[in-house]
Design a protein around this motif. Structure first.
Motif, mmCIF file in Angstrom:
data_model
loop_
_atom_site.group_PDB
_atom_site.id
_atom_site.type_symbol
_atom_site.label_atom_id
_atom_site.label_comp_id
_atom_site.label_asym_id
_atom_site.label_seq_id
_atom_site.Cartn_x
_atom_site.Cartn_y
_atom_site.Cartn_z
ATOM 1 N N ILE A 216 50.400 -67.720 72.206
ATOM 2 C CA ILE A 216 51.468 -67.519 71.220
ATOM 3 C C ILE A 216 52.039 -66.102 71.248
ATOM 4 C CG2 ILE A 216 50.564 -69.323 69.714
ATOM 5 C CD1 ILE A 216 49.389 -67.237 67.920
ATOM 6 N N LEU A 217 51.332 -65.176 71.914
ATOM 7 C CA LEU A 217 51.845 -63.807 72.032
ATOM 8 C C LEU A 217 52.565 -63.574 73.361
ATOM 9 C CD1 LEU A 217 48.895 -61.727 70.530
ATOM 10 C CD2 LEU A 217 51.187 -61.984 69.569
ATOM 11 N N SER A 218 52.893 -64.634 74.052
ATOM 12 C CA SER A 218 53.570 -64.493 75.343
ATOM 13 C C SER A 218 54.943 -63.848 75.169
ATOM 14 C CB SER A 218 53.723 -65.867 76.002
ATOM 15 O OG SER A 218 54.511 -66.720 75.185
ATOM 16 N N LYS A 219 55.438 -63.272 76.243
ATOM 17 C CA LYS A 219 56.760 -62.637 76.292
ATOM 18 C C LYS A 219 56.877 -61.455 75.334
ATOM 19 C CE LYS A 219 59.020 -66.909 77.750
ATOM 20 N NZ LYS A 219 60.083 -67.907 77.466
ATOM 21 N N GLY A 220 55.766 -60.770 75.122
ATOM 22 C CA GLY A 220 55.810 -59.513 74.374
ATOM 23 C C GLY A 220 56.078 -59.623 72.897
ATOM 24 N N LYS A 221 55.693 -60.741 72.277
ATOM 25 C CA LYS A 221 55.872 -60.858 70.826
ATOM 26 C C LYS A 221 55.115 -59.732 70.125
ATOM 27 C CE LYS A 221 56.678 -65.836 70.296
ATOM 28 N NZ LYS A 221 56.463 -66.329 71.661
ATOM 29 N N ILE A 222 55.646 -59.294 69.002
ATOM 30 C CA ILE A 222 55.046 -58.205 68.236
ATOM 31 C C ILE A 222 54.009 -58.779 67.277
ATOM 32 C CG2 ILE A 222 55.493 -56.366 66.572
ATOM 33 C CD1 ILE A 222 58.363 -56.249 67.754
ATOM 34 N N LEU A 223 52.830 -58.172 67.259
ATOM 35 C CA LEU A 223 51.753 -58.619 66.374
ATOM 36 C C LEU A 223 51.635 -57.655 65.199
ATOM 37 C CD1 LEU A 223 49.576 -60.805 66.070
ATOM 38 C CD2 LEU A 223 47.980 -59.255 67.215
ATOM 39 N N ILE A 224 51.595 -58.214 63.997
ATOM 40 C CA ILE A 224 51.575 -57.435 62.754
ATOM 41 C C ILE A 224 50.251 -57.651 62.029
ATOM 42 C CG2 ILE A 224 52.646 -57.210 60.463
ATOM 43 C CD1 ILE A 224 55.240 -58.242 61.779
ATOM 44 N N GLY A 225 49.782 -56.607 61.364
ATOM 45 C CA GLY A 225 48.588 -56.750 60.541
ATOM 46 C C GLY A 225 48.324 -55.484 59.749
ATOM 47 N N GLN A 226 47.539 -55.618 58.701
ATOM 48 C CA GLN A 226 47.113 -54.472 57.903
ATOM 49 C C GLN A 226 45.830 -53.919 58.500
ATOM 50 O OE1 GLN A 226 48.419 -52.863 55.383
ATOM 51 N NE2 GLN A 226 46.696 -51.691 54.561
ATOM 52 N N SER A 227 45.865 -52.636 58.919
ATOM 53 C CA SER A 227 44.736 -52.058 59.670
ATOM 54 C C SER A 227 44.367 -53.016 60.799
ATOM 55 C CB SER A 227 43.544 -51.800 58.751
ATOM 56 O OG SER A 227 43.878 -50.874 57.743
ATOM 57 N N LEU A 228 45.358 -53.350 61.578
ATOM 58 C CA LEU A 228 45.266 -54.395 62.594
ATOM 59 C C LEU A 228 44.185 -54.135 63.634
ATOM 60 C CD1 LEU A 228 46.399 -56.968 63.907
ATOM 61 C CD2 LEU A 228 48.223 -55.578 64.904
#
Length: 455
Positions: A216-228
């Motif tokens: 699901i993170l293919s093609k450089g999708k940005i991953l978001i999180g708190q204190s990731l």
């Protein structure tokens, strides 16, 4: 990979050497300082800052490592080049950079980023996810937000038991329970919301989750999180296309290196709490909250420093000091002798154990006793990861061993008289004179009684 390392610029080699320092890695001549002591007859390890050493010295040190490590160093070099290429592209074509990608860059510029996002992905079980081509990367606006819940296992390590991912429309892309495949000593249900019963029959493994995230993170999708970085460490995933919601806001009432909690950020930025006090985490809600924070940042800017909501302080917390990073072999009751007053100490509990260390609370009867005990404590004043003052304490045991740990107050920014705790009603004394209001009231009661009696 060895050729890639040999061709790297000095600035890149400096970062790789720093990586070995942080992770305590050693080549055939030992660690970085060991290498300098053995091979530099003039200065030894007195000049240990990698930036002050020549490129040849840096490269010579890295070449003392095994071929497997040199392959990994080659990957670090490649990643550093990718980051430099992204930065150069953003400088050359600022109009082509998406607002979302600017938040990725803002995260990377945070003073704590280099320390927290330097993952030991050379270790077994880690996955390094590629970010794709630079030109398509910097214009990407696709985002996913993630949150994980972790339990404590009998080896002293944390393990993921639930993972939730949502997209920028808050649609659920992943919500999965995970079997840690090892014995669990503390489910932390009061925090995670996950119980032993919830994991019965669960077969999904960490490897399964890693595969799903890679897809699901293919093609450089940005991953978001708190204190990731904490979630990525637990997931054993090394990924650089990230927005850390703790890093993209400026705080008016916190130190530069400090970050606010997810709940505090939501109160200040979004106007609502993710959870009420004492309520367990909801993995899905936390992922949604992280996404909403980024969407709010994109829409409203929040470029000026914000006041983060102060954490609520209970009376019991205000009457405590927190001792942490205590060696497991030190019985907690031995801590009493370093504190003034007459404190009581909580027994260490599983939810406070972290590998070879644990933490516990020292309780006092009055708030001023807490202040006096902390001031009188013999130790070096430092700051914790949240920028709060704490003391580094050395304690000599009866057997002659010296142990160290940290102590900080549970409450900061408030003076003792700011806490208005409920006072006990004073006990009446037998010879006390009644107050005028009470006397008048008694006279009225007598009159009413006498009237009833007459009638």
């Amino acid at each position: 990979m060895a050729k890639r390392l040999a061709a790297a610029d000095k600035e890149v080699l400096v970062e790789v050497v720093r990586f070995t320092q942080k992770n305590g890695l050693k080549g055939s001549d030992g660690g970085w300082k060991d290498f300098l002591s053995r091979n530099d007859k003039k200065f030894g390890d007195s000049v240990s800052d990698p930036r002050k050493r020549s490129r040849d010295v840096l490269l010579a040190f890295l070449q003392t490592f095994s071929k497997d490590f040199q392959k990994y160093f080659g990957k670090l070099v490649k990643r550093q080049k990718e980051r430099s290429a992204v930065q150069q592209y953003m400088n050359d074509f600022p109009d082509k950079v998406s607002p979302e990608q600017k938040l990725v860059q803002l995260t990377a510029e945070h003073p704590e980023y280099r320390k927290n996002y330097c993952f030991p992905s050379y270790q077994e079980g880690w996955k390094v996810l590629r970010i794709g081509e630079v030109s398509s990367l910097v214009s990407s606006s696709a985002m996913l937000a993630i949150d994980c819940e972790m339990v404590l296992c009998d080896d002293g390590m944390e393990a993921v038991v639930r993972v939730c991912v949502v997209d920028n429309n808050l649609e659920v892309k992943l919500d999965i329970l995970v079997n840690p495949s090892k014995a669990i000593t503390d489910y932390r249900t009061h925090i995670t919301g996950v119980s032993k019963k919830d994991l019965e029959g669960v077969t999904s493994s960490l490897v399964d989750v890693q595969k799903s995230l890679k897809r699901i993170l293919s093609k450089g999708k940005i991953l978001i999180g708190q204190s990731l970085y904490r979630d990525l460490c637990a997931l054993k995933i090394d990924y650089s296309q990230v927005i850390d919601t703790a890093y993209i806001f400026k705080y008016a009432n916190l130190p530069t290196t400090a970050s606010a909690s997810l709940n505090s950020l939501c109160k200040s930025v979004l106007g609502y709490s993710v959870r009420e006090e004492g309520e367990p985490h909801n993995c899905l809600k936390d992922a949604e909250a992280a996404m909403n924070l980024v969407l709010a940042k994109l829409k409203h800017g929040f470029n000026d420093p914000i006041e983060v909501a102060a954490s609520s302080v209970t009376e019991s917390d205000a009457l405590k000091l927190l001792a942490h990073r205590i060696p497991m072999h030190l019985p907690c009751q031995e801590l009493c002798k370093v504190f003034s007053g007459n404190p009581s100490i909580d027994d260490k509990i599983d939810s406070r154990i972290r590998g070879e260390f644990y933490s516990t609370c020292i309780s006092f009867n009055e708030i001023d006793e807490v202040e006096k005990a902390f001031e009188a404590l013999d130790g070096q004043m430092t700051k914790d990861s949240g920028g709060r003052l704490q003391k580094y304490v050395l304690m000599k045991r009866d057997n002659g061993d010296v142990v160290s740990f940290y102590v900080r107050k549970m409450v900061y920014g408030c003076q003792p008289n700011q806490f208005e705790f409920p006072k006990k009603r004073p006990q009446p004394t037998e010879d006390a004179e009644p107050k005028k209001e009470q006397a008048d009231g008694d006279q009225q009661k007598k009159k009413r009684k006498s009237k009833k009696h007459v009638n």
